[in-house]
Design an enzyme around this catalytic site. Structure first.
Site, short mmCIF file in Angstrom:
data_model
loop_
_atom_site.label_atom_id
_atom_site.label_comp_id
_atom_site.label_asym_id
_atom_site.label_seq_id
_atom_site.Cartn_x
_atom_site.Cartn_y
_atom_site.Cartn_z
N GLY A 239 0.83 -1.19 0.00
CA GLY A 239 0.00 0.00 0.00
C GLY A 239 0.87 1.24 0.00
O GLY A 239 2.08 1.17 -0.23
N HIS A 240 0.26 2.37 0.28
CA HIS A 240 0.99 3.65 0.26
C HIS A 240 1.30 4.15 1.66
O HIS A 240 1.83 5.25 1.81
CB HIS A 240 0.18 4.70 -0.50
CG HIS A 240 0.10 4.44 -1.98
ND1 HIS A 240 -0.45 5.33 -2.86
CD2 HIS A 240 0.51 3.38 -2.73
CE1 HIS A 240 -0.39 4.84 -4.10
NE2 HIS A 240 0.19 3.64 -4.03
#
Length: 392
Positions: A239-240
């Site tokens: 993810g980020h």
């Protein structure tokens, strides 16, 4: 005896369960593996809302196709539980949801619980394919349905469920008060654009705990006008990362006050813990944000304040952000960075970051010496500092 002691501990919840009216969707015409259950489910949601007693909507074991569900309160029922024990599956077409652009949308309800150990599968692959061209470096993604839109709710509990392959965000939470997310499993491939785990905005007192996020965007993101967010014991990756912001894009935004991210693990994420504000932003403030006891494993920019945020270009980078950042701490953050810059504190030249504390940081870069980038900030340091301090 154990059940009795549990009920003593959470007596109000047990009282609701003991006296709840049960609405089993299979008694209203829904069949596992059958036709779309939107009509019976929406009818039951309305009946549960209108009931004068606590109500439980039960989705039993099995696979159920759902086009969309919607409930708008206020409700008479003192408590509503949506209990899914099976697998609820969306239609795959990106434009299948017509009414609210939320696959499951609930508004203006007090004392709502979403639980049951079941799965909500947004079947997002077709939507991701349409967004992969431009979502990564732009905010102009196609707005496909989120798995859950939870708006204007008080005393919300979401626990023990799986949200899978959302077409867009998994959970959007706005105008909520006293919301708890616990023991969630949120999953989407790392290359699925715009599939944030939980986005919180304009809300008060939100807790996220004991949960796992594997997404193609932020695991948790926090928007403006939010106060009192506590994130603890979560795992994030791919993810980020975990983000406050981006802030300052619009001229009517309100401050973020009080964010705690503690005792968590990030692995193979694009960013770590991040505060981002737009370059040449509208005025705003964010304060009292604390990130402590966090393990990073192969994480890009593990500690990141970015007040020159401009993902799609076109910003006037010579005009500093007008978002004021104050009272921020990063403590007990260890592990490995996938990029040379392990600590990145890029603050506004107009409003330098105030009250920044950094303590006991130990971040290594596998490709060489890790770097500490710092501008327009004068942090107070304590304990171990790796990488070495470099502020101007």
């Amino acid at each position: 005896m154990a059940r009795r002691m549990l009920c003593i501990t959470i007596s109000l919840y047990c009282l609701f369960i003991a006296h709840a009216q049960i609405f089993d969707i299979t008694t209203y015409g829904a069949k596992p593996g059958g036709a779309d259950i939107s009509q019976p489910l929406n009818r039951i949601l309305r009946s549960a809302c209108d009931s004068s007693t606590p109500s439980t909507i039960l989705i039993p074991k099995g696979k159920f196709i759902l086009k969309e569900a919607y409930l708008k309160g206020p409700c008479k029922a003192p408590h509503i539980a949506l209990t899914n024990q099976g697998s609820v599956i969306a239609l795959p077409e990106p434009t299948s949801v017509k009414k609210n652009n939320e696959w499951i949308m609930i508004q203006y309800v007090d004392h709502l619980t979403i639980n049951g150990n079941g799965v909500y599968d947004g079947v997002g692959a077709k939507s991701w394919a349409l967004n992969k061209e431009h979502c990564w470096n732009s905010t102009q993604c196609n707005q496909f349905p989120n798995n859950f839109g939870l708006h204007n709710l008080k005393h919300l509990t979401v626990r023990d469920i799986t949200s899978k392959d959302a077409k867009s965000f998994h959970f959007i939470v706005s105008d909520a008060q006293n919301a708890t997310f616990q023991n969630l499993k949120v999953t989407a491939p790392g290359n699925s654009p715009n599939t944030d785990g939980i986005h919180i905005g304009k809300s008060r007192q939100v807790t996220i705990m004991d949960s796992s996020f594997k997404t193609g965007d932020d695991c948790v993101s926090i928007g403006d006008d939010t106060k009192g967010v506590n994130i603890t014991r979560i795992s994030c990756g791919p993810g980020h990362g975990i983000s406050v912001g981006s802030l300052g894009k619009y001229n009517d935004e309100k401050p973020v006050v009080g964010v705690w991210v503690t005792n968590s693990n990030l692995s193979n994420t694009m960013n770590g813990v991040r505060i981002k504000t737009w370059a040449y932003s509208q005025p705003n403030e964010a304060s009292n944000m604390h990130f402590e006891n966090i393990r990073m494993d192969n994480v890009g920019n593990p500690i990141n304040i970015d007040q020159l945020y401009c993902p799609s270009g076109g910003c006037n980078m010579n005009m500093p952000s007008r978002v004021k950042l104050n009272k921020i701490s990063f403590k007990g953050i260890t592990g490995t960075s996938s990029t040379p810059v392990a600590v990145n504190l890029v603050c506004s030249s107009t409003f330098p970051c105030q009250g920044v504390e950094i303590g006991n940081i130990d971040l290594k870069f596998k490709g060489g010496a890790a770097q500490f980038v710092c501008s327009n900030a004068r942090p107070a340091f304590s304990g171990k500092q790796n990488p070495k301090i470099n502020c101007r």
